[in-house]
Scaffold this motif. Structure first.
Motif, PDB file in Angstrom:
ATOM      1  N   THR A 187       7.452  -5.503 -19.169  1.00  0.00           N
ATOM      2  CA  THR A 187       7.509  -4.632 -20.346  1.00  0.00           C
ATOM      3  C   THR A 187       6.248  -4.762 -21.197  1.00  0.00           C
ATOM      4  N   GLY A 188       5.267  -5.499 -20.710  1.00  0.00           N
ATOM      5  CA  GLY A 188       3.985  -5.631 -21.385  1.00  0.00           C
ATOM      6  C   GLY A 188       2.922  -4.835 -20.669  1.00  0.00           C
ATOM      7  N   SER A 189       2.015  -5.526 -20.001  1.00  0.00           N
ATOM      8  CA  SER A 189       0.887  -4.849 -19.363  1.00  0.00           C
ATOM      9  C   SER A 189       1.315  -3.928 -18.230  1.00  0.00           C
ATOM     10  N   ASN A 190       2.346  -4.303 -17.461  1.00  0.00           N
ATOM     11  CA  ASN A 190       2.783  -3.415 -16.378  1.00  0.00           C
ATOM     12  C   ASN A 190       3.304  -2.087 -16.928  1.00  0.00           C
ATOM     13  N   LEU A 191       3.955  -2.123 -18.069  1.00  0.00           N
ATOM     14  CA  LEU A 191       4.482  -0.897 -18.656  1.00  0.00           C
ATOM     15  C   LEU A 191       3.370  -0.069 -19.290  1.00  0.00           C
ATOM     16  N   SER A 192       2.517  -0.689 -20.056  1.00  0.00           N
ATOM     17  CA  SER A 192       1.469   0.070 -20.750  1.00  0.00           C
ATOM     18  C   SER A 192       0.400   0.570 -19.796  1.00  0.00           C
ATOM     19  N   ASP A 193       0.062  -0.216 -18.802  1.00  0.00           N
ATOM     20  CA  ASP A 193      -1.035   0.157 -17.902  1.00  0.00           C
ATOM     21  C   ASP A 193      -0.587   0.982 -16.696  1.00  0.00           C
ATOM     22  N   TYR A 194       0.651   0.719 -16.209  1.00  0.00           N
ATOM     23  CA  TYR A 194       1.080   1.332 -14.951  1.00  0.00           C
ATOM     24  C   TYR A 194       2.472   1.962 -15.022  1.00  0.00           C
ATOM     25  N   ALA A 195       3.045   2.104 -16.220  1.00  0.00           N
ATOM     26  CA  ALA A 195       4.389   2.659 -16.389  1.00  0.00           C
ATOM     27  C   ALA A 195       5.423   1.899 -15.566  1.00  0.00           C
ATOM     28  N   GLU A 196       5.251   0.589 -15.469  1.00  0.00           N
ATOM     29  CA  GLU A 196       6.089  -0.322 -14.681  1.00  0.00           C
ATOM     30  C   GLU A 196       6.440   0.282 -13.318  1.00  0.00           C
ATOM     31  N   PRO A 197       5.533   0.148 -12.350  1.00  0.00           N
ATOM     32  CA  PRO A 197       5.696   0.816 -11.046  1.00  0.00           C
ATOM     33  C   PRO A 197       6.806   0.244 -10.183  1.00  0.00           C
ATOM     34  N   ALA A 198       7.343  -0.938 -10.517  1.00  0.00           N
ATOM     35  CA  ALA A 198       8.435  -1.503  -9.708  1.00  0.00           C
ATOM     36  C   ALA A 198       9.622  -0.554  -9.646  1.00  0.00           C
ATOM     37  N   GLN A 199       9.790   0.260 -10.687  1.00  0.00           N
ATOM     38  CA  GLN A 199      10.878   1.245 -10.685  1.00  0.00           C
ATOM     39  C   GLN A 199      10.733   2.242  -9.545  1.00  0.00           C
ATOM     40  N   ARG A 200       9.490   2.448  -9.091  1.00  0.00           N
ATOM     41  CA  ARG A 200       9.219   3.491  -8.106  1.00  0.00           C
ATOM     42  C   ARG A 200       8.862   2.934  -6.733  1.00  0.00           C
ATOM     43  N   TYR A 201       8.118   1.822  -6.664  1.00  0.00           N
ATOM     44  CA  TYR A 201       7.748   1.354  -5.328  1.00  0.00           C
ATOM     45  C   TYR A 201       8.907   0.680  -4.599  1.00  0.00           C
ATOM     46  N   CYS A 202       9.902   0.186  -5.316  1.00  0.00           N
ATOM     47  CA  CYS A 202      11.049  -0.429  -4.645  1.00  0.00           C
ATOM     48  C   CYS A 202      11.932   0.657  -4.032  1.00  0.00           C
ATOM     49  N   PRO A 203      12.221   0.595  -2.727  1.00  0.00           N
ATOM     50  CA  PRO A 203      13.026   1.633  -2.075  1.00  0.00           C
ATOM     51  C   PRO A 203      14.530   1.390  -2.168  1.00  0.00           C
ATOM     52  N   ALA A 204      14.940   0.410  -2.988  1.00  0.00           N
ATOM     53  CA  ALA A 204      16.363   0.061  -3.042  1.00  0.00           C
ATOM     54  C   ALA A 204      16.925   0.035  -4.451  1.00  0.00           C
ATOM     55  N   GLY A 205      16.170   0.459  -5.452  1.00  0.00           N
ATOM     56  CA  GLY A 205      16.680   0.478  -6.816  1.00  0.00           C
ATOM     57  C   GLY A 205      16.922  -0.897  -7.392  1.00  0.00           C
ATOM     58  N   VAL A 206      16.124  -1.873  -6.981  1.00  0.00           N
ATOM     59  CA  VAL A 206      16.313  -3.233  -7.484  1.00  0.00           C
ATOM     60  C   VAL A 206      15.840  -3.356  -8.930  1.00  0.00           C
ATOM     61  N   TYR A 207      14.755  -2.670  -9.261  1.00  0.00           N
ATOM     62  CA  TYR A 207      14.141  -2.847 -10.571  1.00  0.00           C
ATOM     63  C   TYR A 207      14.365  -1.612 -11.445  1.00  0.00           C
ATOM     64  N   GLU A 208      14.839  -1.829 -12.667  1.00  0.00           N
ATOM     65  CA  GLU A 208      14.973  -0.723 -13.607  1.00  0.00           C
ATOM     66  C   GLU A 208      14.792  -1.227 -15.033  1.00  0.00           C
ATOM     67  N   LEU A 209      14.205  -0.384 -15.859  1.00  0.00           N
ATOM     68  CA  LEU A 209      14.047  -0.698 -17.270  1.00  0.00           C
ATOM     69  C   LEU A 209      15.303  -0.280 -18.016  1.00  0.00           C
ATOM     70  N   VAL A 210      15.842  -1.180 -18.819  1.00  0.00           N
ATOM     71  CA  VAL A 210      17.041  -0.890 -19.605  1.00  0.00           C
ATOM     72  C   VAL A 210      16.778  -1.289 -21.055  1.00  0.00           C
ATOM     73  N   GLY A 211      17.503  -0.650 -21.972  1.00  0.00           N
ATOM     74  CA  GLY A 211      17.333  -0.924 -23.387  1.00  0.00           C
ATOM     75  C   GLY A 211      16.212  -0.088 -23.978  1.00  0.00           C
ATOM     76  N   GLU A 212      15.976  -0.271 -25.268  1.00  0.00           N
ATOM     77  CA  GLU A 212      14.947   0.479 -25.974  1.00  0.00           C
ATOM     78  C   GLU A 212      14.234  -0.430 -26.957  1.00  0.00           C
ATOM     79  N   GLY A 213      13.017  -0.016 -27.295  1.00  0.00           N
ATOM     80  CA  GLY A 213      12.260  -0.741 -28.309  1.00  0.00           C
ATOM     81  C   GLY A 213      12.097  -2.206 -27.988  1.00  0.00           C
ATOM     82  N   ALA A 214      12.386  -3.053 -28.961  1.00  0.00           N
ATOM     83  CA  ALA A 214      12.234  -4.492 -28.768  1.00  0.00           C
ATOM     84  C   ALA A 214      13.217  -5.056 -27.761  1.00  0.00           C
ATOM     85  N   ALA A 215      14.292  -4.295 -27.480  1.00  0.00           N
ATOM     86  CA  ALA A 215      15.311  -4.755 -26.523  1.00  0.00           C
ATOM     87  C   ALA A 215      15.017  -4.309 -25.097  1.00  0.00           C
ATOM     88  N   LEU A 216      13.917  -3.589 -24.893  1.00  0.00           N
ATOM     89  CA  LEU A 216      13.579  -3.108 -23.555  1.00  0.00           C
ATOM     90  C   LEU A 216      13.311  -4.297 -22.639  1.00  0.00           C
TER      91      LEU A 216
END
Length: 546
Positions: free
Chosen positions: A477-506
């Motif tokens: 939720t730091g550099s991966n999110l700001s620099d690459y829009a957290e690509p784990a959400q997309r490169y994983c073919p099994a839905g293992v990684y997802e961003l949940v929550g908002e703001g400081a709770a992300l």
């Protein structure tokens, strides 16, 4: 003091894939056979095996010459082959056979379910006296006081998510050996440690990887042509993204369809899974799959570095075999026959070492010469320019270069590689790339991740430690999110990684139970922040006929 039991063998092999089983069989075909153990993390042999697969038979011919008479499970011989360049969502161009480089010809090859082939090889190995332990994950490499490998330890069973033993806790077992063979497949987690400890890739080019995604379908009889194989590249992969597709007509009205996406792609918005789902709507695939039923799904990383990325295969007390040692032939798009040959070379060197009377711990230095003098080495060298040419000159001109290089030049000179950065370092910043929009799956030809994971028969004990380790939990939720829009959400073919929550709770939520053990996250995370380790033995996918 450890409360783990100790079992001792002459040879311990980690991984019951084609390389590990070929090693075991060759060892026990010897007149004076050593004691051999194979440990396999899948619930059964073949559970974690995923490949196209078109195989050259010469590896089997050398290992078990009468494999046909002994009932090896072969789907169909290759009867007809076609290579296509997909120009867009509707159009395709069939490449004339005369223009194909020799490495892409498949006459004499066989279509197989590699999982079923490994199940058969395991039975052959057990008949020779090999002990195979499925459902036990090797989680630790054991070393002696001098730093030589002396075996592996399997993971404890019955450890809770909090790291404490549960009521059903059972400690792992230490498997000691004179020689330990690591045949975990692409990006093995123990092999990764051995590369670092012994600098096995010093002097070689960086390894590159692809992500292969595959589905098994049953289709109407009128659309089925046993023995037909179709390969190609182009759409839907965007310009600058490399890879290719396959469509294989197996027996019993089944076809295997898949897409391989090279993991050096640059656009962080790209989703290999969604590219694959989109690809099936092209008329080339839709015409075959229409009216069919999807039976199985899976994904697995594969090595693509080729000849120039070959590491040193041996170290004190053990060695690598098969894709663990980078032996897949990228120019032929095949790795089964090379894995079998690699396993046989390893076995021959171990037998030669044992014949000297050395009690163990010897570095298998003769393995270098065996590999160098083999057809495996010659084939990898002949195709050394394949991937580099496609990247430097593009699909059309790179393909033409490869045809000329293989037919006339013999790959005598290596092309200068322009892709020497590791795959995880290849992503561009998100603000430099165009977002990619994917259509919602229609449930007929295209599907979502969760329904796909269901068809992989993936199962993990929920109450166990997460096997996907973040070195720094703040990076997603730091550099991966700001620099690459957290690509784990997309490169994983099994839905293992997802961003949940908002703001400081992300936060990044890791749905480890979905994992199909493809290893993509261990390879592609731009911060190299994710380490895949083996979960409790028997966890993961259980692929049928894949």
């Amino acid at each position: 003091m450890s409360d783990r039991d100790v079992m001792t063998f002459d040879v311990v092999i980690v991984g019951a894939g084609p390389a590990g089983l070929a090693t075991a069989i060759r060892l026990c075909q010897a007149e004076t056979a050593p004691s051999v153990c194979v440990v396999e993390k899948g619930a059964e042999v073949g559970a974690h095996i995923l490949s196209g697969a078109v195989i050259e038979p010469r590896g089997l011919d050398e290992l078990i010459p009468d494999w046909r008479a002994r009932g090896a499970p072969v789907e169909a011989p290759v009867e007809r082959e076609e290579l296509y360049l997909l120009r867009d969502a509707r159009r395709s161009w069939r490449v004339p056979e005369a223009l194909l480089p020799p490495s892409l010809h498949n006459a004499g090859c066989q279509l197989v379910s590699l999982g079923n082939l490994c199940r058969w090889l395991a039975a052959e190995a057990e008949a020779l006296g090999v002990e195979i332990f499925p459902g036990f994950a090797a989680t630790e490499v054991l070393f002696d006081a001098q730093g030589a490998v002396i075996g592996v330890a399997t993971g404890d069973m019955g450890i809770g998510a909090d790291g404490r033993p549960k009521d059903n806790h059972a400690p792992g077992v230490e498997l000691h050996a004179r020689q330990t063979v690591f045949a975990e497949g692409c990006r093995g987690h123990l092999g990764k440690q051995l590369y670092q400890r012994f600098a096995l890739d010093a002097g070689s080019k960086p390894q590159h990887y692809g992500l292969g995604i595959k589905e098994l379908w049953e289709i109407p009889e009128a659309q089925h042509e046993p023995g037909l194989i179709q390969h190609g590249t182009g759409w839907p992969l965007p310009e600058g993204t490399h890879g290719g597709f396959f469509l294989y007509h197996l027996s019993a009205r089944q076809v295997a369809v898949g897409l391989i996406v090279d993991l050096d792609y640059r656009n962080p918005w790209l989703s290999p899974f969604d590219e694959f789902q989109r690809m099936k709507h092209h008329p080339l695939f839709a015409g075959t799959l229409a009216g069919g039923t999807r039976l199985a799904y899976g994904a697995r990383a594969l090595v693509k570095g080729g000849f120039d990325a070959l590491p040193r295969q041996h170290f004190p007390g053990g060695c690598l075999a098969g894709c663990e040692g980078g032996t897949l032939d990228n120019a032929k798009l095949k790795g089964v026959h090379t894995a079998l040959k690699s396993g046989m070379l390893v076995a021959d060197e171990i037998l030669a070492a044992f014949a000297t009377g050395d009690p163990g711990g010897r570095d298998l230095t003769g393995l270098d010469a065996r590999l160098h003098d083999s057809w495996l080495y010659a084939d990898l060298r002949a195709g050394r320019n394949f991937g580099t040419a496609l990247r430097r000159f593009g699909t059309v001109f790179g393909g033409a270069f490869n045809t000329l290089d293989q037919r006339l030049l013999g790959a005598r000179r290596a092309l200068r590689r322009t892709d020497d950065a590791p795959d995880h370092a290849r992503l561009d910043l998100v603000d430099r790339c165009s977002p990619i929009t994917y259509d919602k799956p229609d449930g007929v030809l295209s599907f979502d991740r969760l329904s796909s994971v269901y068809l992989a028969n993936t199962a993990h004990e929920e109450d166990q430690p997460c096997h996907l380790h973040l070195a720094d939990p703040s990076i997603p939720t730091g550099s991966n999110l700001s620099d690459y829009a957290e690509p784990a959400q997309r490169y994983c073919p099994a839905g293992v990684y997802e961003l949940v929550g908002e703001g400081a709770a992300l936060r990044l939520q890791i749905n480890a139970a979905n994992c199909v053990h493809c290893k993509t996250c261990d390879i592609k995370d731009p911060a190299a922040n994710i380490t895949w380790v083996a979960p409790e033995g028997g966890s993961g996918p259980n692929y049928p006929n894949m």
